[in-house]
Design a protein around this motif. Structure first.
Motif, mmCIF file in Angstrom:
data_model
loop_
_atom_site.group_PDB
_atom_site.id
_atom_site.type_symbol
_atom_site.label_atom_id
_atom_site.label_comp_id
_atom_site.label_asym_id
_atom_site.label_seq_id
_atom_site.Cartn_x
_atom_site.Cartn_y
_atom_site.Cartn_z
ATOM 1 N N ALA A 246 0.826 -1.210 0.000
ATOM 2 C CA ALA A 246 0.000 0.000 0.000
ATOM 3 C C ALA A 246 0.856 1.255 0.000
ATOM 4 O O ALA A 246 0.573 2.222 -0.730
ATOM 5 N N LEU A 247 1.933 1.271 0.794
ATOM 6 C CA LEU A 247 2.796 2.453 0.848
ATOM 7 C C LEU A 247 3.496 2.674 -0.485
ATOM 8 O O LEU A 247 3.582 3.806 -0.976
ATOM 9 N N VAL A 248 4.012 1.602 -1.079
ATOM 10 C CA VAL A 248 4.721 1.727 -2.355
ATOM 11 C C VAL A 248 3.761 2.206 -3.444
ATOM 12 O O VAL A 248 4.081 3.101 -4.235
ATOM 13 N N GLU A 249 2.570 1.628 -3.484
ATOM 14 C CA GLU A 249 1.608 2.026 -4.512
ATOM 15 C C GLU A 249 1.169 3.479 -4.318
ATOM 16 O O GLU A 249 0.963 4.204 -5.292
ATOM 17 N N GLU A 250 1.050 3.905 -3.066
ATOM 18 C CA GLU A 250 0.679 5.296 -2.803
ATOM 19 C C GLU A 250 1.743 6.249 -3.353
ATOM 20 O O GLU A 250 1.418 7.288 -3.937
ATOM 21 N N VAL B 284 3.797 5.670 -5.841
ATOM 22 C CA VAL B 284 3.711 5.634 -7.306
ATOM 23 C C VAL B 284 2.505 6.434 -7.787
ATOM 24 O O VAL B 284 2.598 7.222 -8.741
ATOM 25 N N ASP B 285 1.364 6.266 -7.136
ATOM 26 C CA ASP B 285 0.158 6.985 -7.533
ATOM 27 C C ASP B 285 0.331 8.496 -7.396
ATOM 28 O O ASP B 285 -0.209 9.272 -8.193
ATOM 29 N N ASP B 286 1.086 8.915 -6.378
ATOM 30 C CA ASP B 286 1.358 10.347 -6.212
ATOM 31 C C ASP B 286 2.153 10.883 -7.395
ATOM 32 O O ASP B 286 1.858 11.966 -7.930
ATOM 33 N N ARG C 211 0.786 13.744 -10.147
ATOM 34 C CA ARG C 211 1.520 14.990 -10.382
ATOM 35 C C ARG C 211 1.932 15.118 -11.849
ATOM 36 O O ARG C 211 1.980 16.224 -12.390
ATOM 37 N N MET C 212 2.238 13.999 -12.483
ATOM 38 C CA MET C 212 2.679 14.021 -13.878
ATOM 39 C C MET C 212 1.527 13.877 -14.871
ATOM 40 O O MET C 212 1.752 13.836 -16.080
ATOM 41 N N GLN C 213 0.294 13.776 -14.365
ATOM 42 C CA GLN C 213 -0.893 13.635 -15.207
ATOM 43 C C GLN C 213 -0.739 12.472 -16.192
ATOM 44 O O GLN C 213 -0.939 12.598 -17.401
ATOM 45 N N SER C 214 -0.369 11.329 -15.654
ATOM 46 C CA SER C 214 -0.071 10.185 -16.512
ATOM 47 C C SER C 214 -0.676 8.916 -15.922
ATOM 48 O O SER C 214 -0.933 8.826 -14.723
ATOM 49 N N HIS C 215 -0.892 7.925 -16.777
ATOM 50 C CA HIS C 215 -1.359 6.620 -16.306
ATOM 51 C C HIS C 215 -0.195 5.668 -16.087
ATOM 52 O O HIS C 215 -0.363 4.580 -15.528
ATOM 53 N N ARG C 216 1.008 6.074 -16.554
ATOM 54 C CA ARG C 216 2.192 5.225 -16.380
ATOM 55 C C ARG C 216 3.428 6.097 -16.285
ATOM 56 O O ARG C 216 3.576 7.063 -17.039
ATOM 57 N N ILE C 217 4.321 5.740 -15.364
ATOM 58 C CA ILE C 217 5.606 6.442 -15.233
ATOM 59 C C ILE C 217 6.589 5.803 -16.203
ATOM 60 O O ILE C 217 6.814 4.593 -16.157
ATOM 61 N N ASP C 218 7.163 6.609 -17.075
ATOM 62 C CA ASP C 218 8.100 6.058 -18.064
ATOM 63 C C ASP C 218 9.294 5.397 -17.380
ATOM 64 O O ASP C 218 9.664 4.269 -17.713
ATOM 65 N N LEU C 219 9.919 6.107 -16.433
ATOM 66 C CA LEU C 219 11.058 5.560 -15.694
ATOM 67 C C LEU C 219 10.954 6.032 -14.249
ATOM 68 O O LEU C 219 11.005 7.237 -13.982
ATOM 69 N N HIS D 121 7.764 -4.844 -4.858
ATOM 70 C CA HIS D 121 6.460 -4.210 -5.052
ATOM 71 C C HIS D 121 6.465 -3.334 -6.314
ATOM 72 O O HIS D 121 5.479 -3.317 -7.070
ATOM 73 N N LEU D 122 7.556 -2.622 -6.526
ATOM 74 C CA LEU D 122 7.655 -1.804 -7.744
ATOM 75 C C LEU D 122 7.599 -2.686 -8.988
ATOM 76 O O LEU D 122 6.966 -2.333 -9.987
ATOM 77 N N LYS D 123 8.249 -3.841 -8.914
ATOM 78 C CA LYS D 123 8.220 -4.762 -10.050
ATOM 79 C C LYS D 123 6.794 -5.262 -10.300
ATOM 80 O O LYS D 123 6.359 -5.390 -11.462
ATOM 81 N N ASP D 124 6.042 -5.524 -9.228
ATOM 82 C CA ASP D 124 4.643 -5.943 -9.380
ATOM 83 C C ASP D 124 3.820 -4.831 -10.032
ATOM 84 O O ASP D 124 2.987 -5.096 -10.924
#
Length: 343
Positions: free
Chosen positions: A100-104, A106-108, A112-120, A139-142
């Motif tokens: 939950a912490l890791v996903e939070e 990433v979601d932040d 902020r970047m107005q994106s559905h996926r972080i490139d890197l 967790h990041l890999k998941d």
């Protein structure tokens, strides 16, 4: 590494995951403070567009409003897929890296970047003694598998821990490590280069121009006062390294003179071009991240010249002759491996 000249990008590209990226990234860390100068948000977004139009389509860092301004710029770009965004998740305090912490985190970044996926997504973990960085990375890999992250990289990890992480997560999971590398700071030449080659990791380097000291503007100048208030935060950091850890201001002037003589061989080149080219010529380097003061100053034309020439053997011998008089080779012992100065 295969270097490709791509006219659409006006320069060299390298492969990172499934992306062909320019070998010069725009570093946005100078948005973290007015100490580098400031500009209105609209002017910053306009200058991002100017950089992209000139082939600088990769942007990196998360400081201050960088992610927000980048997201606003990319959202209005005619083809957002042309623009590559690298950001960070940095863990400086003791935490339990639950899913939950890791996903939070990433979601932040995504919001902020107005994106559905972080490139890197570049991951930094402060305390090596707390090996829960491996749990966080799993967790990041998941989350990568679920499509929220495109590529996973590291930031300021040393050689031994990067080797451990790459071995644990499997080949190809970690694609990059952002570390300091320049003619002054040559620590990546040692164990880091070997680990990069073993796991096919590319370095994204910063500090390559030492806050702007590796430039014609400082040739023949007196050593500046570290406490004068006239230097940027980056310049204070790198001046201290140049004059205390690496050597002296006098020896640094000898290096600038040699770089200027080499630049004179190649019509229209600058000291900064030669210093950047030296770093790019190492096969484990993917790209150099150049700090850009969006809306304050602009160097797209000069930086682009780095693509138009290569250093020859004679150039490298002359540069090495100056470096051999410095303490550069001892920095890995006096400072520690890559990233040790931040721990």
């Amino acid at each position: 590494m295969v270097v490709i000249f791509d006219s659409a990008l006006r320069g060299e590209t390298f492969r990172l995951g499934n992306h062909d990226l320019p070998r010069l990234f725009n570093g946005l860390w100078q948005l973290s403070s007015n100490s580098w100068g400031s500009a209105p948000a609209a002017k910053i977004r306009r200058q991002m567009a100017i950089y992209a139009e000139n082939g600088y389509t990769a942007f990196a860092d998360h400081y201050g409003p960088a992610e927000i301004l980048f997201g606003e710029f990319r959202e209005k770009w005619s083809d957002p897929q042309e623009i590559f965004g690298a950001t960070k998740w940095c863990v400086f305090r003791t935490v339990e890296p639950t899913r939950a912490l890791v996903e939070e985190a990433v979601d932040d970044r995504l919001a902020r970047m107005q994106s559905h996926r972080i490139d890197l997504l570049q991951f930094h973990w402060q305390d090596y003694d707390d090996t829960r960085y491996l749990k966080a990375l799993h967790h990041l890999k998941d989350l990568q598998g679920e499509g929220k992250i495109g590529l996973i990289g590291l930031c300021n990890f040393n050689s031994a821990v990067m080797d451990e992480i790459c071995t644990e997560l499997g080949s190809g999971t970690i694609v990059s490590n952002q570390v300091q590398f320049s003619l002054i700071d040559v620590r990546p030449l040692y164990a880091m280069a070997e680990v990069c080659n073993r796991h096919n990791v590319k370095l994204l380097t910063y500090g390559t121009l030492c806050g702007g000291f590796l430039a014609d503007a400082w040739l023949g100048k007196e050593e500046p006062d570290l406490y004068s208030g006239s230097l940027t935060p980056s310049q204070r950091k790198y001046l201290d390294m140049i004059t205390r850890a690496w050597g002296s201001w006098s020896l640094f002037q000898d290096l600038l003179k040699e770089l200027r003589a080499i630049a004179d061989k190649y019509d229209g080149m600058s000291i900064a071009n030669v210093a950047t080219r030296w770093v790019l010529d190492h096969p484990f380097v993917g790209a150099v991240i150049i700090g850009v003061r969006m809306g304050v100053s602009e160097h797209t034309d000069d930086n682009q010249k780095v693509y138009s020439f290569r250093l020859d053997g004679d150039d490298r011998v002359k540069i090495e002759a100056v470096l051999a008089r410095s303490n550069g080779a001892q920095l890995i012992n006096s400072i520690g491996d890559c990233g040790a100065e931040y721990r």
